[in-house]
Enzyme design. Structure first.
Site, PDB file in Angstrom:
ATOM      1  N   TYR A  46      -1.135  -0.426  -1.159  1.00 22.43           N
ATOM      2  CA  TYR A  46      -1.164  -1.743  -1.789  1.00 22.43           C
ATOM      3  C   TYR A  46      -1.771  -1.667  -3.191  1.00 22.43           C
ATOM      4  O   TYR A  46      -2.708  -2.393  -3.530  1.00 22.43           O
ATOM      5  CB  TYR A  46      -1.945  -2.748  -0.948  1.00 22.43           C
ATOM      6  CG  TYR A  46      -1.544  -2.866   0.497  1.00 22.43           C
ATOM      7  CD1 TYR A  46      -0.234  -2.647   0.916  1.00 22.43           C
ATOM      8  CD2 TYR A  46      -2.470  -3.203   1.464  1.00 22.43           C
ATOM      9  CE1 TYR A  46       0.122  -2.750   2.243  1.00 22.43           C
ATOM     10  CE2 TYR A  46      -2.126  -3.323   2.794  1.00 22.43           C
ATOM     11  CZ  TYR A  46      -0.827  -3.084   3.182  1.00 22.43           C
ATOM     12  OH  TYR A  46      -0.478  -3.195   4.498  1.00 22.43           O
ATOM     13  N   HIS A 114      -0.037   4.630   8.634  1.00 25.04           N
ATOM     14  CA  HIS A 114       0.810   3.575   8.079  1.00 25.04           C
ATOM     15  C   HIS A 114       2.298   3.896   8.223  1.00 25.04           C
ATOM     16  O   HIS A 114       2.758   4.933   7.759  1.00 25.04           O
ATOM     17  CB  HIS A 114       0.447   3.404   6.613  1.00 25.04           C
ATOM     18  CG  HIS A 114       0.794   2.078   6.040  1.00 25.04           C
ATOM     19  ND1 HIS A 114       0.467   1.748   4.758  1.00 25.04           N
ATOM     20  CD2 HIS A 114       1.406   0.989   6.544  1.00 25.04           C
ATOM     21  CE1 HIS A 114       0.868   0.512   4.490  1.00 25.04           C
ATOM     22  NE2 HIS A 114       1.445   0.047   5.563  1.00 25.04           N
TER      23      HIS A 114
END
Length: 143
Positions: A46, A114
């Site tokens: 992010y 992830h």
């Protein structure tokens, strides 16, 4: 510490959805903590979310010490393309250490692998998870 039943997703701090000035990030984190939200979810994927969250928590450390919240971050995915996924033991260790630096902490509460559905699951299970367990034994990862 009682962990809240909901957490604050910090992907918005990356600026991907519009401007995310540091002052607004700090206000958001302060408001969350003041209202009992004690779990923050972020990721190196992010963009600078970890940097902004870390700076906010550092600025608020007198009011909200490290023992009053938990940080969940991720590893393995670092970009949009398959070449940006890496679950090697070296990258797992480096990712944990770099996340700790960006977040200004000496341990991470929760670390997730992830988007494992896009990679060789055997590497996640046989390489990444044992390395995470080793980092947990060293006290760098709590869960």
């Amino acid at each position: 510490m009682i962990q809240s039943k909901i957490g604050l997703g910090c992907g918005v701090f990356s600026g991907a959805y519009g401007p995310a000035p540091q002052e607004a990030v700090e206000d958001t984190v302060r408001t969350a903590l003041s209202r009992g939200i004690t779990l923050f979810d972020t990721s190196p994927y992010y963009n600078d979310s970890e940097i902004k969250l870390g700076a906010a928590l550092l600025a608020l450390r007198t009011e909200f010490p490290r023992s009053t919240y938990k940080i969940c971050t991720k590893l393995g995915r670092y970009g949009l393309h398959k070449a940006n996924f890496d679950y090697s033991a070296e990258r797992v260790a480096a990712s944990v250490h770099k996340s700790m630096q960006r977040l200004h902490v000496d341990y991470l509460d929760i670390v997730l692998c992830h988007d494992v559905e896009f990679v060789d699951f055997d590497q996640v299970v046989d390489v990444a998870l044992p390395k995470l367990f080793e980092l947990k034994q060293q006290g760098l990862v709590r869960q």
